[in-house]
Design a protein around this motif. Structure first.
Motif, PDB file in Angstrom:
ATOM      1  N   ASN A 117      38.056  52.130  45.229  1.00 39.63           N
ATOM      2  CA  ASN A 117      38.526  51.964  46.620  1.00 39.63           C
ATOM      3  C   ASN A 117      39.776  51.090  46.679  1.00 39.63           C
ATOM      4  N   SER A 119      42.800  51.596  47.858  1.00 35.47           N
ATOM      5  CA  SER A 119      43.536  51.555  49.124  1.00 35.47           C
ATOM      6  C   SER A 119      42.839  50.656  50.135  1.00 35.47           C
ATOM      7  N   GLN A 120      41.517  50.746  50.220  1.00 34.99           N
ATOM      8  CA  GLN A 120      40.776  49.898  51.144  1.00 34.99           C
ATOM      9  C   GLN A 120      40.937  48.421  50.777  1.00 34.99           C
ATOM     10  N   TYR A 123      44.515  47.179  51.792  1.00 33.22           N
ATOM     11  CA  TYR A 123      44.670  46.882  53.223  1.00 33.22           C
ATOM     12  C   TYR A 123      43.883  45.637  53.622  1.00 33.22           C
TER      13      TYR A 123
END
Length: 457
Positions: A117, A119-120, A123
């Protein structure tokens, strides 16, 4: 001679106990317990206690004592701390079945988990970075004059500016300390680990931003210690990631750079220019470590034995005392006001921080030193064992290094922070909450999937 023999025996026993509980006392592979021993106890406390009991300290703080009796009382209390703290840790090791040498070596050798994960996570850390940078900007806005900038401008009242920036901050210290001082270096470590693992430009940008913020918060008020501790943070991160391996030559080179930086800071910040000041054992940077750090412990014994009543918990955090309509009184500040009122009035002195036992004694007397030593030893060992046994993820590794650097500073900073530390709690809640929520989400999702499969069958 008798005091030296006692001192030497205590040193040997304490060192061996620390070696058993930590797994390594090598300077080439430092850890939470070895740093606590070498920095907080040996250099900042125990060596000075020998000089004081032998009456060869010639230090201005010790000259303020009302009776030489406190020289001997303080010496035996410090010997007690040197023995009982690691003994408490040793007993906890036995109860938990913790093999310090084996488990520490395994932790150092283990790779850091590469989490999914990406990208999560990116961010999420963008959000954390924005919070931290916002707090740093807020800190700048709430300071009338930034000491580091005034130094570059050639200001001649740097001592007053340092105290004003540190102790007379006009904004919320919660925002500054938690989101700026504490969060920035942790984020710089986490983002570096992700960049090192993934080699992605976006992680490098976050690393650059958080590192810039961490460096600014370490130097903006001209405090000398924070920049050195941040350097140790970086060094530990590189060692625990197995990017570098310390050798005695490399350690000597790093130590040489540290000495040069320390001399430069004393020359430009405090105006010390006499070469003899840097070589003297009771003044300058050497005296600051060996005697000025332990001296307030003796002043506490003097002040709260005959001159003032015990504080009985008034040094606890204001968030707790406010529930009982009590005003916070930090013993380190009170001692400064009693022994050096002129410096306080001039705005050039803040607090007389020293080993945790001083504040414990100021609040609870002899019981404070006895139970406080056992308690602090237990807390440190539990934290050490916990992180050694947790998965070596980027966040857990960064938090482990944060506590490895932060705890030794608090050992010689006060006792109340071990009883209730809002900064530690806030940092853990902020950084761990998203992971806990994500883990619960995955559990619920997995449970629903299994329930649906059971209904279909």
């Amino acid at each position: 001679m008798v005091y030296f023999l006692i001192w030497a025996a205590v040193l040997v026993i304490s060192f061996n106990l620390f070696k058993k509980v930590s797994g390594s006392m090598s300077l080439l592979t430092p850890n939470l317990l070895s740093i606590t021993f070498y920095y907080s106890l040996l250099a900042s406390t125990f060596i000075g206690s020998l000089l004081i009991v032998l009456e060869i300290d010639d230090h201005y703080m010790i000259k303020s004592l009302s009776d030489d009796y406190y020289r001997y009382l303080g010496f035996f209390f410090i010997c007690f701390i040197m023995l009982v703290m690691p003994l408490t840790m040793f007993l906890l090791n036995k109860l938990a079945g913790f093999n310090g040498e084996k488990e520490f070596k395994s932790y150092i050798a283990a790779p850091v988990y590469k989490e999914e994960n990406g990208s999560q996570l990116f961010y999420l850390y963008c959000f954390f970075t924005a919070m931290s940078l916002g707090a740093i900007g807020y800190t700048i806005l709430k300071i009338d004059a930034i000491p580091i900038l005034q130094l570059l401008k050639g200001s001649d009242n740097l001592a007053e500016l340092r105290i004003d920036a540190s102790h007379n901050f006009g904004g919320s210290t919660v925002i500054r300390n938690i989101f700026g001082v504490a969060l920035a270096p942790i984020l710089s470590m986490v983002t570096f680990i992700y960049f090192y693992q993934r080699k992605e430009l976006r992680w490098f940008v976050l690393f650059a931003l958080t590192t810039g913020g961490a460096l600014f918060m370490a130097v903006y008020d001209l405090s000398k210690a924070p920049i050195f501790f941040y350097a140790i943070t970086v060094l530990l991160l590189l060692i625990y990631l197995r990017i570098i391996k310390l050798t005695w030559l490399r350690l000597a080179i790093l130590g040489g750079f540290g000495v040069i930086l320390l001399v430069v800071m004393y020359v430009f910040i405090q105006g010390v220019t006499e070469p003899s000041s840097f070589l003297s054992y009771n003044s300058g940077p050497i005296g600051r470590i060996l005697l000025s750090q332990v001296g307030p412990f003796y002043l506490h014994l003097d002040l709260f034995t005959d001159r003032m009543d015990l504080l009985y918990g008034q040094s606890l955090p204001s968030s707790i005392l406010g529930l009982y309509d009590m005003e916070q009184v930090r013993s380190a500040r009170l001692a400064m006001e009693v022994f050096y009122p002129q410096k306080v009035e001039e705005g050039t002195a803040g607090v007389l921080n020293t080993i945790f036992a001083a504040e414990a004694y100021a609040n609870f007397g002899y019981a404070g030193i006895l139970l406080g030593t056992i308690y602090v030893g237990a807390v440190i060992q539990i934290i050490y064992m916990l992180f050694i046994r947790l998965p070596k993820t980027p966040l857990f590794l960064a938090l482990f290094i944060y506590f490895t650097v932060n705890i030794p500073r608090i050992v010689i900073g006060g006792f109340a922070d071990f009883l209730f530390n809002p900064m530690w709690i806030a940092v853990l809640v902020i950084l761990l909450t998203p992971y806990v929520l994500f883990y619960l989400y995955r559990l619920v999702k997995k449970f629903r999937k299994n329930s649906m499969n059971g209904q279909l069958s």
